[in-house]
Design a protein around this motif. Structure first.
Motif, PDB file in Angstrom:
ATOM      1  N   ALA A 166       0.821  -1.216   0.000  1.00  0.00           N
ATOM      2  CA  ALA A 166       0.000   0.000   0.000  1.00  0.00           C
ATOM      3  C   ALA A 166       0.853   1.263   0.000  1.00  0.00           C
ATOM      4  O   ALA A 166       0.473   2.280  -0.586  1.00  0.00           O
ATOM      5  N   PHE A 167       2.005   1.226   0.648  1.00  0.00           N
ATOM      6  CA  PHE A 167       2.851   2.417   0.705  1.00  0.00           C
ATOM      7  C   PHE A 167       3.427   2.751  -0.665  1.00  0.00           C
ATOM      8  O   PHE A 167       3.552   3.911  -1.027  1.00  0.00           O
ATOM      9  N   ALA A 168       3.778   1.725  -1.438  1.00  0.00           N
ATOM     10  CA  ALA A 168       4.323   1.974  -2.775  1.00  0.00           C
ATOM     11  C   ALA A 168       3.233   2.484  -3.713  1.00  0.00           C
ATOM     12  O   ALA A 168       3.465   3.429  -4.488  1.00  0.00           O
ATOM     13  N   ILE A 169       2.046   1.880  -3.651  1.00  0.00           N
ATOM     14  CA  ILE A 169       0.994   2.226  -4.604  1.00  0.00           C
ATOM     15  C   ILE A 169       0.541   3.670  -4.436  1.00  0.00           C
ATOM     16  O   ILE A 169       0.187   4.334  -5.417  1.00  0.00           O
ATOM     17  N   ARG A 170       0.573   4.184  -3.239  1.00  0.00           N
ATOM     18  CA  ARG A 170       0.098   5.560  -3.045  1.00  0.00           C
ATOM     19  C   ARG A 170       0.999   6.582  -3.727  1.00  0.00           C
ATOM     20  O   ARG A 170       0.624   7.750  -3.874  1.00  0.00           O
ATOM     21  N   ASN A 171       2.177   6.163  -4.176  1.00  0.00           N
ATOM     22  CA  ASN A 171       3.077   7.056  -4.912  1.00  0.00           C
ATOM     23  C   ASN A 171       3.103   6.743  -6.401  1.00  0.00           C
ATOM     24  O   ASN A 171       3.969   7.242  -7.119  1.00  0.00           O
ATOM     25  N   GLU A 172       2.150   5.936  -6.859  1.00  0.00           N
ATOM     26  CA  GLU A 172       2.106   5.586  -8.267  1.00  0.00           C
ATOM     27  C   GLU A 172       1.037   6.406  -8.985  1.00  0.00           C
ATOM     28  O   GLU A 172       0.493   7.359  -8.427  1.00  0.00           O
ATOM     29  N   ALA A 173       0.743   6.056 -10.228  1.00  0.00           N
ATOM     30  CA  ALA A 173      -0.219   6.821 -11.020  1.00  0.00           C
ATOM     31  C   ALA A 173      -1.616   6.682 -10.428  1.00  0.00           C
ATOM     32  O   ALA A 173      -1.916   5.755  -9.666  1.00  0.00           O
ATOM     33  N   TYR A 174      -2.491   7.610 -10.816  1.00  0.00           N
ATOM     34  CA  TYR A 174      -3.830   7.629 -10.224  1.00  0.00           C
ATOM     35  C   TYR A 174      -4.641   6.397 -10.599  1.00  0.00           C
ATOM     36  O   TYR A 174      -5.489   5.951  -9.805  1.00  0.00           O
ATOM     37  N   ASP A 175      -4.422   5.836 -11.783  1.00  0.00           N
ATOM     38  CA  ASP A 175      -5.174   4.626 -12.108  1.00  0.00           C
ATOM     39  C   ASP A 175      -4.746   3.460 -11.223  1.00  0.00           C
ATOM     40  O   ASP A 175      -5.576   2.670 -10.773  1.00  0.00           O
ATOM     41  N   ASP A 176      -3.439   3.359 -10.936  1.00  0.00           N
ATOM     42  CA  ASP A 176      -2.972   2.303 -10.032  1.00  0.00           C
ATOM     43  C   ASP A 176      -3.652   2.403  -8.672  1.00  0.00           C
ATOM     44  O   ASP A 176      -4.038   1.392  -8.069  1.00  0.00           O
ATOM     45  N   ILE A 177      -3.805   3.608  -8.192  1.00  0.00           N
ATOM     46  CA  ILE A 177      -4.430   3.834  -6.887  1.00  0.00           C
ATOM     47  C   ILE A 177      -5.897   3.416  -6.904  1.00  0.00           C
ATOM     48  O   ILE A 177      -6.406   2.808  -5.950  1.00  0.00           O
ATOM     49  N   LEU A 178      -6.583   3.700  -8.010  1.00  0.00           N
ATOM     50  CA  LEU A 178      -8.018   3.431  -8.062  1.00  0.00           C
ATOM     51  C   LEU A 178      -8.344   1.950  -8.213  1.00  0.00           C
ATOM     52  O   LEU A 178      -9.429   1.502  -7.785  1.00  0.00           O
ATOM     53  N   TRP A 179      -7.426   1.154  -8.778  1.00  0.00           N
ATOM     54  CA  TRP A 179      -7.660  -0.293  -8.802  1.00  0.00           C
ATOM     55  C   TRP A 179      -7.785  -0.833  -7.378  1.00  0.00           C
ATOM     56  O   TRP A 179      -8.549  -1.784  -7.121  1.00  0.00           O
ATOM     57  N   VAL A 180      -7.049  -0.255  -6.466  1.00  0.00           N
ATOM     58  CA  VAL A 180      -7.097  -0.682  -5.070  1.00  0.00           C
ATOM     59  C   VAL A 180      -8.482  -0.405  -4.479  1.00  0.00           C
ATOM     60  O   VAL A 180      -9.045  -1.238  -3.767  1.00  0.00           O
ATOM     61  N   VAL A 181      -9.040   0.751  -4.787  1.00  0.00           N
ATOM     62  CA  VAL A 181     -10.365   1.104  -4.269  1.00  0.00           C
ATOM     63  C   VAL A 181     -11.404   0.076  -4.723  1.00  0.00           C
ATOM     64  O   VAL A 181     -12.162  -0.474  -3.913  1.00  0.00           O
TER      65      VAL A 181
END
Length: 646
Positions: A166-181
């Motif tokens: 989770a710590f790495a993904i929060r610094n990635e592109a916005y689409d990467d973040i939204l897959w988590v949601v």
């Protein structure tokens, strides 16, 4: 899908757009207040008569579809299809998932999030099916064995919560973040469905378990238990809320009149997938998010706005975000002449000195399958929140455009081209998103898909399941006085069911092709190969696969170009090194990281294996992977859920 005049007048601005618009909460806003269309759901006095859709299908397809339903019934359960789903999931979780790591080690951050979504969705389908299996066959196997199978996969999904970086993904592109949601909201839905179907508290008690009266104190510990998965819901909800908040900073109104930026570390690029994800994630937060009052760990310490640190169910800011997001996307001119979403927009001359252009005017016309899929969850959710039937209409039009672009004719319920007339060594014609009636991405036939591309088709079919779920009466909202027009809802429900039933032949055709690509239970990437049993000669390459690769930049499969259209340049004209960071798997089967387009054959133990691989186009490129297995799982689940589930 060209934006219609109906859609453009349906949606109105409800907020002054700003970078923090979605941090605001106003629970006095409801779905109807966001529309100028007469919705089927309403809370105040009924002031208009909603126009019920007569059909979501073209007339020539509707008549054939109704005849088939009349002859065969709306659903014809084939539990062998469910067995295929379970087999696909078993192979995926046995061969690719590492329980001690809590992840799929060969996946990268965003594809792992998608794999988790596929597993949660498949287990939800299993939980729903158990109700019918037990009612039809009394109890076809012992309940302990049934719940053990569900809990096996739920335990793996829970392990992934802790294994996800989770710590790495929060610094990635916005689409990467939204897959988590979307992933954790899907898991919350799994817990809710399984609890409601199998752990209804009122059904437990002395009448069902008379032995508990002998040991009343002990009985109290066993009776009226809810499903144990509920203990993890606050954690899943918290991660979904945190990541939605992080992604919301990608909404930008200074350029293109709105829309989500894809990657904050590149030049502005407003693409379909990030905006579709924002729409789908926002409306899913509105409908499925149970609330979160946990203030850790990423809230803005400088902010005094308490709404950024907590959020309740049916928070109107999520609904507003979804409505405004779709308003922008529908008017963005991001669809081509086939009605398919292209990849996205650049802004011409953005880095040129003295250039004041702020319009999205440089379209990247690459068409990918997942850009047609994620929006379906958004449109279905917008219908559920507002009762506006035009959202359903837009979704069905998009699905029908996709089916046609795969080379399938819904009116004849068969491929457009006569496959029996194909000459050996000749590919069927490319139709825009597939051939021979089977969905393909542009990289499939040439075997050049990277890890991203191998994930795309499964995403489409996961969201098709979400869209085609039967319509139901509106669930409770903050306004308990929600009402609906019974006549219009009945008409919409029947039209929706008829349309989704009409897609059954296409789903069966794709499932048949994909199943034929399996080797040791593992799906290949290029499903069309499952139909080419008479193929001779070398397999296609990018030079002769019939795909117009020059139509745009497929940066997803072949990398982001190092030019001034995509990347900001430093003073020396070079791309800063930090921009080249990419997601990496933990390791591959050889203990080394896979290159983007590294040619890798599957392990060959004998000459016979090597000879077999020459006949198998799905050993090219990355071969069979967790992503291709996830795609097969999602397709089979769609075939089961839409065509066969009782």
């Amino acid at each position: 899908m060209a934006p219609s005049f109906v859609r453009l007048v349906c949606l109105v601005f409800v907020l002054a757009l700003s970078s923090i618009a979605y941090k605001l909460s106003d629970t006095s806003i409801n779905g109807a207040s966001l529309l100028r269309e007469c919705p089927i759901f309403y809370t105040a006095a009924k002031t208009c008569d909603p126009i019920a859709p007569k059909s979501f299908l073209p007339a020539n397809v509707l008549s054939i579809s109704k005849d088939k339903i009349k002859d065969n019934g709306a659903h014809s359960p084939n539990f062998d299809v469910l067995a295929d789903v379970l087999e696909a999931m078993l192979v995926m979780q046995t061969d690719y998932f590492a329980p001690w790591l809590g992840t799929w080690p060969e996946a990268i951050d965003w594809t792992a999030a998608v794999m988790g979504t596929h597993v949660s969705g498949a287990v939800r389908s299993l939980s729903e099916a158990l109700v019918h299996l037990n009612s039809d066959w009394e109890r076809f196997v012992d309940w302990k064995l049934q719940t053990n199978l569900v809990d096996r996969y739920f335990a793996q999904v829970t392990a992934f919560y802790f294994g996800q970086d989770a710590f790495a993904i929060r610094n990635e592109a916005y689409d990467d973040i939204l897959w988590v949601v979307l992933g954790w909201l899907e898991t919350i839905q799994l817990v809710n469905v399984h609890s409601n179907l199998h752990f209804k508290l009122e059904s437990q008690g002395e009448a069902h378990f008379p032995g508990t009266t002998t040991f009343p104190r002990l009985g109290g510990y066993f009776l009226n238990q809810t499903y144990h998965g509920n203990m993890f819901v606050p954690a899943f909800a918290h991660r979904a809320r945190i990541f939605w908040d992080l992604a919301s900073y990608g909404w930008d109104t200074e350029l293109c009149g709105g829309g989500m930026v894809w990657n904050p570390r590149l030049l502005p690029y407003k693409n379909a997938i990030t905006n579709e994800l924002f729409i789908a994630a926002s409306i899913s937060m509105y409908l499925n998010f149970p609330g979160d009052d946990n203030p850790s760990p990423f809230y803005n310490l400088e902010s005094t706005d308490a709404t950024q640190m907590q959020s309740g169910p049916r928070d109107a800011r999520y609904l507003k975000a979804a409505v405004e997001g779709y308003r922008w996307l529908a008017s963005s001119n991001m669809t081509d002449n086939h009605g398919l979403y292209t990849d996205g927009f650049h802004i011409t001359g953005y880095q040129d000195a003295g250039n004041n252009n702020t319009k999205c005017d440089d379209r990247n016309d690459v068409v990918l399958s997942y850009n047609q899929g994620v929006l379906l969850t958004g449109l279905r959710g917008l219908w559920e929140a507002t009762g506006a039937a035009s959202y359903l209409s837009d979704g069905h039009k998009l699905i029908q455009n996709v089916i046609k672009a795969s080379g399938y004719n819904l009116a004849s319920d068969s491929p457009i081209d006569d496959l029996s007339a194909l000459h050996s060594g000749h590919l069927p014609k490319w139709h825009g998103l597939g051939r021979a009636g089977v969905m393909e991405d542009p990289c499939d036939a040439s075997g050049t898909c990277n890890q991203d591309g191998q994930t795309f088709k499964g995403i489409f079919f996961h969201h098709l399941v979400s869209f085609c779920a039967p319509l139901v009466e509106p669930t409770p909202t903050p306004d308990v006085n929600t009402k609906f027009d019974k006549r219009a809802l009945k008409a919409a429900s029947e039209s929706h069911a008829d349309a989704c039933a009409a897609y059954g032949g296409w789903l069966k055709h794709n499932a048949h092709a994909a199943l034929a690509t399996r080797k040791d239970g593992k799906f290949g990437q290029w499903w069309t190969a499952g139909l080419l049993d008479r193929w001779t000669g070398p397999w296609p390459t990018m030079e002769d696969d019939g795909v117009p690769h020059a139509s745009g930049v497929d940066y997803r499969n072949y990398g982001v170009p190092n030019d001034t259209t995509w990347r900001p340049q430093s003073n020396n004209g070079m791309t800063p090194a930090w921009l080249d960071r990419v997601q990496k798997p933990l390791f591959d089967r050889d203990g080394k990281r896979l290159g983007e387009l590294k040619k890798r054959q599957e392990p060959q133990d004998t000459k016979a294996d090597a000879e077999s691989n020459k006949k198998d186009p799905n050993t090219r490129g990355r071969g069979r992977t967790v992503e291709t297995q996830g795609g097969g799982l999602a397709l089979l689940r769609a075939y089961w859920q839409i065509v066969h589930a009782p």
